[in-house]
Scaffold this motif. Structure first.
Motif, mmCIF file in Angstrom:
data_model
loop_
_atom_site.group_PDB
_atom_site.id
_atom_site.type_symbol
_atom_site.label_atom_id
_atom_site.label_comp_id
_atom_site.label_asym_id
_atom_site.label_seq_id
_atom_site.Cartn_x
_atom_site.Cartn_y
_atom_site.Cartn_z
ATOM 1 N N ARG A 32 46.935 43.113 -0.391
ATOM 2 C CA ARG A 32 46.645 41.860 -1.175
ATOM 3 C C ARG A 32 47.065 42.401 -2.964
ATOM 4 N NH1 ARG A 32 44.124 36.790 -1.894
ATOM 5 N NH2 ARG A 32 43.429 36.708 -3.874
ATOM 6 N N ARG A 137 47.578 36.647 -9.431
ATOM 7 C CA ARG A 137 46.486 35.820 -8.756
ATOM 8 C C ARG A 137 45.233 35.723 -9.604
ATOM 9 N NH1 ARG A 137 48.113 39.269 -3.984
ATOM 10 N NH2 ARG A 137 48.826 37.782 -2.538
ATOM 11 N N TYR A 138 45.097 36.591 -10.647
ATOM 12 C CA TYR A 138 44.038 36.228 -11.543
ATOM 13 C C TYR A 138 44.335 35.037 -12.506
ATOM 14 C CZ TYR A 138 41.874 40.609 -10.047
ATOM 15 O OH TYR A 138 41.390 41.421 -9.209
ATOM 16 N N ASP A 140 44.938 32.070 -11.240
ATOM 17 C CA ASP A 140 44.292 31.219 -10.670
ATOM 18 C C ASP A 140 42.883 31.401 -10.391
ATOM 19 O OD1 ASP A 140 44.350 28.722 -8.533
ATOM 20 O OD2 ASP A 140 43.704 30.394 -7.207
#
Length: 220
Positions: A32, A137-138, A140
């Protein structure tokens, strides 16, 4: 302070007893974080094989000037810090509402949300201008955590206000002042949510190239 990248890599080293030879061997958390990176082994000056990575995936960059980006980031950090400090000052005051269960419940939820938001912001703000898939992703995470923190703080304010009237105006000035501070905290987090959720990001492929034997890390 260690970066999340260092933490993920160290944890993987402990789990596997050494760096794995294949990208498929890594844990889900590793995949991830390093999604989009290509791994390969290369001999160092002593002839020892070392794991190398090069980012060959998609980058994301906010459609903001460098000055706008700095202003946004400084504003996010200031809003969270002010909200954090004011919130703890409000909920630790010796008021009857802070001992009431229907106020204490959202208070506890807010504490968790504030730390989630702080962690998300730290990783978001320390990412580069061109964000890898793992860093992106951070974005979101910041949007979600700021929204939930706003809701939890607003619930705390509503509970405090309800207690004020149900307690027949006991320490009216103190309770109303506390409610006002809580609303300010909630608005600060709401501003982070509203601003970041409206930022548009460009996506483009990395121009870096990896050796033929390299394997790109994917996350499904």
């Amino acid at each position: 302070m260690r970066s999340l990248k260092d933490y993920v890599q160290e944890r993987e080293m402990r789990r596997t007893g050494g760096m794995p030879e294949r990208a498929e061997f890594h844990s889900k958390g590793y995949h991830r974080y390093f999604e989009g990176w290509s791994e390969y082994r290369e001999a160092d000056e002593k002839g020892k094989m070392r794991l190398k990575r090069v980012y060959t995936g998609v980058y994301h960059a906010a459609k903001l000037s460098d000055r706008q980006r700095r202003i946004y980031h400084a504003g996010y950090a200031a809003a969270w810090l002010l909200s954090f400090v004011l919130y703890f000052l409000a909920v630790t005051r010796p008021l009857g509402s802070n001992a009431c269960w229907y106020v204490a419940a959202p208070e506890a939820l807010t504490v968790a949300c504030l730390f989630w938001m702080g962690w998300s912001l730290f990783n978001f703000l320390t990412a580069g201008k061109n964000m890898t898939l793992g860093e992106y992703r951070y974005v979101d995470a910041v949007i979600k955590s700021s929204r939930y923190t706003f809701v939890a703080q607003a619930l705390t304010a509503v509970g405090t206000l309800a207690y004020t009237f149900l307690s027949s105006g006991e320490n009216l000035a103190g309770e109303l002042g506390c409610t006002l501070v809580l609303l300010v905290c909630a608005i600060l987090c709401l501003l982070v949510y509203l601003l970041e959720s409206r930022v548009v990001y460009d996506s483009f492929l990395s121009t870096e190239e990896a050796p033929r034997e390299a394997q790109q890390i994917t996350y499904d």
